[in-house]
Design a protein around this motif. Structure first.
Motif: not given
Lengths: 826, 183, 232
Positions: A534, A498, A504
């Motif tokens: 994400s 991630v 993000t």
């Protein structure tokens, strides 16, 4: 040579020779030029990172739960500096060292780069797979579990702070029919549970720290990562701003932490005896009738003797305190001199608004229930609730998202978890990992089939890493969303990279301790590095793949749409405003408009766009005053005697419980100090002759708060500046104790508990009770990046084992304070 | 010595051809001459993503700062981003293949990977804002005729050197202390 | 001419070291490896210096943020054989890396121990060089470096103000440490400007300067930690 001589016999053959030379010469020149040109391009390739135009992007920090506003300085596409958003109501332009270190996490060389799969957990044989394959594997497993009716065996362990993405995951669990949403490191700690029992509160209490005149902190590491570090620091700065009355800040803790050093007074106390000191102080306030009589008589319950509906007589708080905690007795237990206890009691009562905080020492150490109840009762004695400088309730959040309330801990889907998983769900900070291991290992088959871990490292906090990895091994599929490797990623089946929060988008809601409703926008400052995605976007892919009916419940095209929907809800709430220049200015504007809500935006779309430059939205008003519903207890008052707990005890004990059981329950419902049965106090007083004569005290330092930070060189360089310690763990020993044990300052020492033995650098430190030794938490990772792995020791592993029920009965049973050690030169 | 006897007459002729002073003279003169004359062609094309023509853009009435937008208000003048180029070239303006390249790159989601040719040593702090906005210098004072180039430049039109900076600083009575420019 | 100076309020400082990290990030100060750090070769332009006094339970720990003091009469520049360090007209003590020969006379002459030597060429772990600040040069191996009061920010602030045809405002130019301080314990500005906050703070009765008796005339002023005086 004369020219005629040179060209005199120039013949045809010579002409060809000259022409040949010219041809070769021209060709050679061309080749050389090309070569030089290529070479010069190769040599002059700018090894400096590319330059570019400068711009600033507003975002919200997610390095901890604090929720500070940041401005990121961009040079072209690179993020080069973190600066505080001076309009942000939490940090007001300040940034803590962890925030300043963020870019090392963003540009970390050990970032996970692609989805990885290992067929056997812990084997380390990772096989790269595509995102499509990863999504397929998770979605297929979810579908087959649903088909088999085992959707309740799916759990999400969420280490991300409260945000729209966390609510999306909760909504997802609700949609598939699982109640197992586990916030990490556990939402509960002493103060929030005490607030639940005594105030009926659903969330952790907030404090109006800035306006308090006197702050009595029972071990709370206010300046080292507690709550929202930059907010706490800002508040501390305002106490010392020398404008008007200076707030007195008293720190009660066994060790001279940075917080204690910066406090106006440090009260060294025996570990785990905070409740006794608080009640000793309560004794002073009650016996000298210094308490707030109108508040105590009108707004509290259980101060005096009372009789319940069943005709049972109950001891009043005042009677119990006057009987059991005279200052001389409290002094014996706590090691704090009687005159100090008397003075603290008098100062606390004489300097309204006076706040008592405690007793959780840090972000991962939960504190104790009895200690927190005792501390909270001090606030009640001076009536410091819902007024400037007092204990506040976290103002009710915005209307819940369609994705569920973000602040409350339990999922509202109406499904309850199995008993074993319920104990995990209500786990206290720092005890989560052991409870999860218990739940998984104590049953014949694992109660979990699929565990999804989002940005959490529970393996580190486990008191027994081997047992924890055995527990993870029992769960058929462990999916881990992480940006850097850690102790837990190695024990996962599927590892999904991630982005950091700088890559993000999200909306962060509320902040610990901060009383106002607040929503901070997190923006993608740089595009996701490597092939990271994400987790919210991945989740929406999983949902799409699962098809009907799950995709009907979460009908979003992408995560940005979810965020925009949320901003519509904020708009619809018709309150608050964008972050403005200062609270005072905002307030003046509000007054100018006669209190009418009149924000700087006129549509939901405008709000969303403006949040991108301003950083977020908040409601700057707070409805001070003891309004309806502040105390949600059965008596609708502050309860010195917790009827909620009494009812729980009755339910547990059953109808035909004996008198002894009930009298114990009676004790549990009142703030009390639970003297340890093991006679630790005696050993401490007798000068430590026991086999394990020293008490192990763990402390959290700001660079490693929430046990994160060991991955970053910036943090490793500033670990323990008070002793010039960096890049490694150390144990602090009082020089006298060290001298007696023959341990030199800076030498190696062996530390032994009944079950463990490890070697660590010993440092002499005067700021410590002689019978206590102290180790920082946050190093000693078994897995992780190049800078965290195998560096230092993890003291969580040596904590005394036992039923982790520290919150239930006796606070002194907490492994955080009952662990005893012996030390010898190494 | 037996090898000598094996040498054929033809080989001896070739040898004398290369050993001739005329061959050598031709080689040296044309090598040196070639270095000067060929440089325009051989080193003309740099690895820039587009065969960019400054001159054309100037003729079209654009100012330097239209594309190098930081030149007045930032330290760095900057090289045009894809969005700047697309501002005009979203739809074809010419038949040029190079122009088409912009849209092809844009369609693939790529940025223009310009190679910066004017670079200063890393210990020099240079601010365009200070020179262009505050001292009102024309771009050409430092950059020479780079705006007239018809191919993407591979090197600055004028060589940058500390003495060149200092000459001007002295003439204009700007500061000449070390820390004014060196960081 | 401005005279740049700093005030650090020790009563407000929480010892968090945000200034230390902010400074390193702003000024491209490389992180020393653990091994280098073990040999005392960590580079820092500002550091927190602890002073632990007394015996348990009467222990006091003071934490002193220590940047270059930017002395008006700097001992370091007097010993430099190559004029690689000097003081600007507005009072900032500068280091000219290109001239420094690494003799370290200045590091020894500085009574405040704020000058550090580059024992090796600066290294950035792969990828982390992305976060380098283009406004500050990387120092080569063998030169001495130190706090510059983030003078590149002064250059920029001056230019911005000039391009908007106005004088530099108080607080417009502040170093990274002052900017990040979460307790707002640091003040920075022009000591010649009678209206500046830093001037006002430097007149506080709590003010002191480090090793004042040496006559270096530092421009970093500290405000002593006051005591609480309650009404009880």
């Amino acid at each position: 040579m004369k020219p005629e001589k040179l060209l005199g016999d120039f013949n045809r053959r010579d002409f060809f020779r000259l022409a040949g030379g010219a041809a070769v010469g021209t060709a050679a020149a061309g080749v050389t030029l090309k070569g030089i040109s290529t070479l010069s391009h190769a040599l002059t390739v700018d090894r400096r990172p590319p330059r570019g135009p400068e711009r600033w992007v507003a975002t919200t920090c997610q390095a901890c739960a604090g929720g500070c506003g940041l401005m990121i300085r961009m040079i072209g596409k690179r993020a080069v500096k973190v600066v505080g958003n001076s309009n942000h109501p939490i940090n007001r332009g300040g940034v803590c060292p962890k925030g300043q270190g963020l870019l090392q996490a963003l540009y970390h060389p050990d970032r996970l780069r692609q989805p990885l799969w290992q067929s056997k957990k812990g084997s380390g044989r990772w096989e790269p797979i595509s995102w499509d394959q990863a999504v397929e594997r998770v979605a297929d497993r979810l579908l087959s579990l649903r088909k088999a009716g085992r959707e309740k065996q799916v759990a999400v362990l969420d280490g991300a702070r409260a945000s729209v993405s966390t609510s999306l995951w909760r909504q997802f669990l609700g949609a598939i029919g699982s109640p197992n949403y586990f916030p990490y490191p556990g939402v509960q700690d002493g103060p929030s549970l005490a607030a639940h029992y005594m105030m009926g509160a659903k969330a952790a209490p907030a404090y109006d720290l800035k306006k308090a005149s006197y702050v009595l902190s029972f071990g709370v590491n206010l300046l080292e990562g507690w709550g929202s570090p930059a907010y706490a620091a800002h508040v501390f700065g305002s106490w010392r701003a020398m404008e008007g009355q200076r707030t007195k800040f008293v720190q009660i803790s066994p060790r001279l932490s940075i917080t204690a050093a910066k406090a106006d007074e440090w009260v060294p106390i025996r570990p785990g005896t905070e409740a006794a000191l608080a009640l000793g102080i309560a004794h002073v306030i009650i016996s000298e009738r210094r308490f707030n009589e109108p508040f105590v008589s009108e707004q509290t319950f259980g101060f005096d003797e009372w009789t319940d509906a069943a005709g049972r007589k109950h001891t009043g708080f005042s009677t119990a305190v006057l009987r059991d905690y005279p200052p001389n007795l409290a002094a014996d237990v706590t090691g704090v001199p009687v005159e100090t206890i008397l003075r603290l009691g008098r100062e606390f009562a004489a300097n309204p608004p006076a706040l008592a905080l405690g007793d959780q020492p840090g972000n991962i150490q939960p504190g104790t229930l009895n200690g927190s109840m005792a501390v909270l009762s001090l606030n009640a004695l001076v009536g410091n609730f819902e007024q400037p400088g007092g204990v506040l309730t976290q103002e009710e959040n915005l209307p819940a998202t369609s994705a569920g309330k973000t602040a409350s801990a339990r999922i509202d889907s109406g499904i309850s978890a199995t008993a074993s998983l319920q104990t995990v769900q209500s786990a206290f900070k720092g005890e989560f990992s052991d409870r999860l291991a218990d739940a998984v290992l104590n049953e014949k088959t694992s109660p979990l089939e699929l565990l999804i871990i989002r940005e959490a490292n529970p393996a580190y906090m486990s008191s027994d890493p081997e047992r924890f990895s055995a527990a993870l091994a029992r769960i058929p599929l462990v999916v881990n969303f992480a940006s850097l490797p850690d102790d837990t990623t190695e024990q996962s089946d599927l590892l999904l990279p991630v982005p950091t929060f700088l890559e993000t988008q999200d909306l962060c809601e509320n902040a610990p301790v901060f009383p106002h409703a607040i929503v901070g926008l997190t923006q993608a400052v740089v595009p996701p590095r490597f092939s990271s995605r994400s987790s919210s976007d991945v989740l929406l892919d999983i949902v799409k793949r699962m098809g009907s009916p799950i995709d009907q419940a979460l009908r979003y095209d992408n995560f940005e749409q979810v965020l925009q929907l949320r901003s519509k809800e904020i708009y619809a709430a018709q309150r608050g405003n964008l972050f403005g220049s200062s609270l005072e200015e905002v307030w003046d504007k509000l007054l100018e408009r006669g209190g009418w809500w009149s924000p700087e935006y006129s549509t939901a779309e405008e709000l969303w766009e403006q949040m991108k430059t301003k950083g977020g939205w908040w409601d700057f008003t707070y409805p001070y005053g003891l309004r309806e519903g502040v105390f949600q207890t059965p008596s609708r008052k502050f309860e010195f005697f917790s009827q909620i707990r009494w009812n729980e005890c009755l339910a547990k004990a059953g109808r035909n419980s004996n008198a002894a059981g009930l009298s114990n329950a009676e004790r549990l419902c009142l703030p009390h100090y639970a003297a340890t049965v093991s006679g630790d106090d005696a050993a401490l007083k007798a000068g430590s002759d026991g086999q394990f004569p020293l008490s192990l005290y763990l402390f959290e330092v700001l660079p490693l708060s929430e046990t994160q930070g060991a991955d970053l060189p910036y943090m490793q360089q500033i670990l323990g500046q008070h002793l010039y310690q960096k890049w490694d763990s150390w144990i602090e020993i009082h020089p006298e104790t060290a001298h007696r044990l023959g341990i030199e300052d800076g030498s190696w020492a062996w530390v032994e508990t009944p079950n463990h033995k490890f070697r660590i650098r010993a440092r002499w430190y005067e700021g410590l009770r002689p019978e206590v030794v102290a180790i920082p938490v946050g190093l000693g990772h078994h897995g992780g990046s190049r800078w965290s792995r195998g560096r230092g020791v993890n003291p969580c592993e040596v904590l005394a084992k036992g039923k982790s029920d520290s919150m239930e009965s006796s606070g002194n049973q907490s492994p955080w304070i009952k662990t005893r050690v012996r030390i010898f030169p190494g | 010595m037996s090898h000598h006897s094996l040498n054929s007459p033809g080989q001896a002729g070739l040898k004398s051809f290369f050993r001739s002073r005329y061959f050598f003279l031709g080689l040296v003169v044309f090598f040196i001459g070639g270095m000067f004359t060929l440089s325009r062609w051989v080193v003309s094309s740099g690895p820039q993503p587009i065969q960019f023509n400054h001159s054309k853009h100037k003729e079209a009435g654009l100012n330097c700062t239209d594309c190098h937008s930081g030149a007045l208000d930032q330290a760095e003048a900057g090289l045009p981003q894809m969005s700047v180029c697309l501002g005009c070239h979203e739809a074809p303006l010419t038949q040029s293949k190079e122009e088409e390249k912009i849209r092809t790159l844009a369609a693939a989601g790529n940025e223009l990977a310009w190679i910066q040719v004017t670079r200063l040593p890393q210990d020099v702090y240079f601010s365009h804002r200070r020179h262009a906005r505050l001292a009102h210098l024309e771009c050409s004072v430092c950059h020479g005729g780079i705006g007239e180039s018809i191919r993407p430049p591979v090197r600055p039109a004028v060589t940058f050197s500390m003495s060149r900076c200092l000459d001007c600083h002295q003439k204009m009575h700007a500061y000449t202390n070390c820390y004014g420019c060196h960081r | 001419m401005a005279r740049w100076g700093m005030v650090i309020d020790l009563a407000k400082c929480s010892g968090c070291q945000a200034c230390v990290v902010a400074c390193a990030a702003e000024n491209n100060v490389p992180c020393a490896s653990p091994e280098e750090a073990g040999r005392g070769r960590t580079l820092a332009w500002i550091k927190i210096v602890p002073f632990i006094e007394g015996e348990f339970p009467h222990v006091k720990m003071r934490l002193l943020p220590l940047p270059c003091q930017h002395c008006d009469n700097p001992p370091c520049i007097k010993v430099c054989p190559v004029d690689a360090t000097n003081i600007t007209p507005d009072g900032i003590v500068r280091q000219i890396f290109g001239r420094c020969i690494g003799c370290r006379y200045c590091t020894n002459a500085c009574p405040y121990t704020v000058r550090v030597f580059n024992w090796k060429a600066p290294e950035w772990p792969e990828g982390m060089e992305e976060a380098q600040n283009p406004d500050v040069s990387l120092r080569p191996k063998g030169v001495v470096e130190k706090c510059t009061f983030c003078v590149h920010r002064l250059q920029k602030a001056k230019e911005v103000a000039a391009s908007q045809n106005r004088p530099l405002a108080d607080g417009e130019y502040i170093p990274a440490c002052v900017e990040t301080c979460p307790t707002q314990a640091m003040y920075f500005g022009d000591l010649e400007d009678p209206k500046s906050k830093v001037k006002e703070m430097s007149r506080s009765p709590r003010v002191f300067r480090l090793l004042e008796e040496l006559g270096a005339q530092p421009k970093v002023f500290y405000l002593a930690e006051g005591e609480w005086s309650g009404k009880s």
